[in-house]
Design a protein around this motif. Structure first.
Motif, PDB file in Angstrom:
ATOM      1  N   SER A  30       0.799  -1.221   0.000  1.00 33.32           N
ATOM      2  CA  SER A  30       0.000   0.000   0.000  1.00 33.32           C
ATOM      3  C   SER A  30       0.827   1.264   0.000  1.00 33.32           C
ATOM      4  CB  SER A  30      -0.920  -0.007   1.216  1.00 33.32           C
ATOM      5  OG  SER A  30      -0.145  -0.097   2.385  1.00 33.32           O
ATOM      6  N   GLY A  31       2.074   1.176  -0.324  1.00 36.83           N
ATOM      7  CA  GLY A  31       2.898   2.378  -0.325  1.00 36.83           C
ATOM      8  C   GLY A  31       3.460   2.667   1.046  1.00 36.83           C
ATOM      9  N   GLY A  32       4.170   1.744   1.621  1.00 36.35           N
ATOM     10  CA  GLY A  32       4.764   1.909   2.942  1.00 36.35           C
ATOM     11  C   GLY A  32       5.936   2.886   2.899  1.00 36.35           C
ATOM     12  N   ALA A  36       5.875   4.716  -3.017  1.00 38.42           N
ATOM     13  CA  ALA A  36       4.717   5.517  -3.412  1.00 38.42           C
ATOM     14  C   ALA A  36       3.952   4.787  -4.503  1.00 38.42           C
ATOM     15  CB  ALA A  36       5.157   6.880  -3.918  1.00 38.42           C
ATOM     16  N   VAL A  37       2.647   4.869  -4.440  1.00 40.26           N
ATOM     17  CA  VAL A  37       1.786   4.314  -5.471  1.00 40.26           C
ATOM     18  C   VAL A  37       1.072   5.495  -6.110  1.00 40.26           C
ATOM     19  CG1 VAL A  37      -0.188   2.815  -5.924  1.00 40.26           C
ATOM     20  CG2 VAL A  37       1.485   2.171  -4.201  1.00 40.26           C
ATOM     21  N   GLN A 101      -1.700  14.256 -10.269  1.00 40.03           N
ATOM     22  CA  GLN A 101      -1.619  12.827  -9.956  1.00 40.03           C
ATOM     23  C   GLN A 101      -2.083  12.580  -8.519  1.00 40.03           C
ATOM     24  OE1 GLN A 101      -0.125  10.035 -11.698  1.00 40.03           O
ATOM     25  NE2 GLN A 101      -0.265  11.249 -13.539  1.00 40.03           N
ATOM     26  N   TRP A 102      -2.472  11.363  -8.256  1.00 41.95           N
ATOM     27  CA  TRP A 102      -2.848  10.948  -6.909  1.00 41.95           C
ATOM     28  C   TRP A 102      -1.783  10.007  -6.381  1.00 41.95           C
ATOM     29  CZ3 TRP A 102      -6.859  12.847  -4.107  1.00 41.95           C
ATOM     30  CH2 TRP A 102      -7.719  13.691  -4.804  1.00 41.95           C
ATOM     31  N   ARG A 103      -1.351  10.259  -5.159  1.00 39.47           N
ATOM     32  CA  ARG A 103      -0.281   9.467  -4.545  1.00 39.47           C
ATOM     33  C   ARG A 103      -0.807   8.795  -3.292  1.00 39.47           C
ATOM     34  NH1 ARG A 103       3.605  10.420  -0.457  1.00 39.47           N
ATOM     35  NH2 ARG A 103       5.530   9.299  -0.826  1.00 39.47           N
TER      36      ARG A 103
END
Length: 112
Positions: A30-32, A36-37, A101-103
């Motif tokens: 999940s983007g620890g 980053a996702v 963008q969404w991070r």
């Protein structure tokens, strides 16, 4: 000396069935920390979750979240996890950046 066909077949079948076993993590990444996702679309609103009773008294509820997978958001259900000594949970979150963008970040235990 030739091996019987039946024993060879058993060995091949066993090898193929074991090679198909995949051990997956208990929940998706999940983007620890340091990961980053990115997604081109905002996540939908969080789902309302019915929180079941904890399995034990020392468990902590981790709410569900939206995860970006290739071309769409997919909901990851919340779950109970055992509390960890000297660590706290960093909640999963989505942030909109200046490029549109969404991070996604968070969703991990951090040492205190």
């Amino acid at each position: 000396m030739k091996k019987p066909i039946a024993s060879t077949l058993i060995v091949v079948t066993l090898g193929l069935s074991l090679s198909a076993c995949v051990v997956a993590p208990p929940y998706p990444p999940s983007g620890g920390p340091g990961v980053a996702v990115w997604a081109p679309l905002p996540p939908p609103p969080p789902r309302v979750e019915v929180v079941p009773p904890p399995p034990r008294r020392d468990y902590f509820w981790i709410p569900g979240y939206w995860l970006w997978e290739t071309d769409r958001h997919r909901w990851v259900d919340g779950r109970w996890e055992a509390r960890r000594e000297r660590e706290h949970w960093v909640q999963h979150r989505w942030e909109h950046d200046e490029r549109g963008q969404w991070r996604a970040s968070g969703g991990y235990w951090r040492r205190d």
